[in-house]
Design a protein around this motif. Sequence first.
Motif, PDB file in Angstrom:
ATOM      1  N   LYS A 148       0.813  -1.222   0.000  1.00 28.12           N
ATOM      2  CA  LYS A 148       0.000   0.000   0.000  1.00 28.12           C
ATOM      3  C   LYS A 148       0.848   1.275   0.000  1.00 28.12           C
ATOM      4  N   PRO A 161      -7.806   8.961  -5.468  1.00 31.70           N
ATOM      5  CA  PRO A 161      -7.319   8.452  -4.184  1.00 31.70           C
ATOM      6  C   PRO A 161      -8.386   8.476  -3.095  1.00 31.70           C
ATOM      7  N   CYS A 164      -7.487   6.570   3.959  1.00 33.07           N
ATOM      8  CA  CYS A 164      -6.154   6.015   4.206  1.00 33.07           C
ATOM      9  C   CYS A 164      -5.483   6.947   5.198  1.00 33.07           C
ATOM     10  N   GLU A 179      -6.080  12.109   1.339  1.00 38.28           N
ATOM     11  CA  GLU A 179      -5.597  12.286  -0.035  1.00 38.28           C
ATOM     12  C   GLU A 179      -4.284  13.066  -0.101  1.00 38.28           C
ATOM     13  N   PHE A 220      -1.513  10.590   0.477  1.00 31.60           N
ATOM     14  CA  PHE A 220      -1.496   9.621  -0.628  1.00 31.60           C
ATOM     15  C   PHE A 220      -0.857  10.231  -1.877  1.00 31.60           C
TER      16      PHE A 220
END
Length: 304
Positions: free
Chosen positions: A173, A194, A235, A239, A242
């Motif tokens: 990841k 994302p 995540c 964003e 990411f």
Amino acid sequence: MENNETNLTFEGLHPRNKHIGRYDFAQLIKTHPDLNLHLFLNKAGEKSIDFSNPIAVKALNKALLMHFYNLEYWNIPKTNLCPPIPGRAEYIHHIADILAASNGGVVPTGNAVRILDIGVGANCIYPIIGNHEYGWTFVGTEVDKQSLLSAETILSKNPKLNENVTVRFNDNKRNVLKYILESEEVFDFVICNPPFHSSAEEAAKGSLRKNKNLGQKVADKPVLNFSGQNNELWCEGGELAFVTNMIYESVHFKSQCKWFSAIISKKSNLKPLYKQMKKVEVKNSTTLHLTNGNKTTQIICWQF
């Protein structure tokens, strides 16, 4: 190295977007009769669906994909996101225009044009639209095994799509490019939508707001049934983290990818991302500001 920054603003849908105007429900029902189960007359006396009902939205999406993109089969697990088709088509049509700018103003078509879709998702939406509209070939990556299986099922049941699209599992990841690109392959464009939230809680609040905006009655504590949606919705760092990582990693693949890009939902994230691009000596960057109704989306594109 000086970075040539370009900002382009667009109101309404792209002229080539097949979804300009109201939905023709009569035609869509002919293609996918099950959609009729979800139609009702709104206050204006027009046919519509309940956009806060995921089953109704899924039926509409299936009808749109079968009607406009000649799919024979399309389905996704209940736990996965159901993408708004018109907005997803926008991304494809606008990157086509960027490619046209270095091709004598003509959009390059055919399977020689290769696109890398980071996070292809269970719905496989960008390859579906891009292959149908321009004949491009796609490689889609996915970190979620259930989503990958769903995308593979869609491909296997649509022969033309299956010839031009492949999907790859990424079990790392942290790196979106490093273990995915093969040494000799080249891509014309890297695209990415994302996960924009930074936690499951933030994603839940976002879903709550969205449902309220759609007029749906919601409980104070919404049921969290993300499962396969975790990787789609959030995540660590959201964003900004990411795409920052993606920009940093893109330096190492500048000879294999002509353009990199990502959707940015929060405008406040643009400034720190521009700083990161300057650090890694991006040569050209283009930011697309797309507005349709009350929704505004940014797409950043960069090359070395």
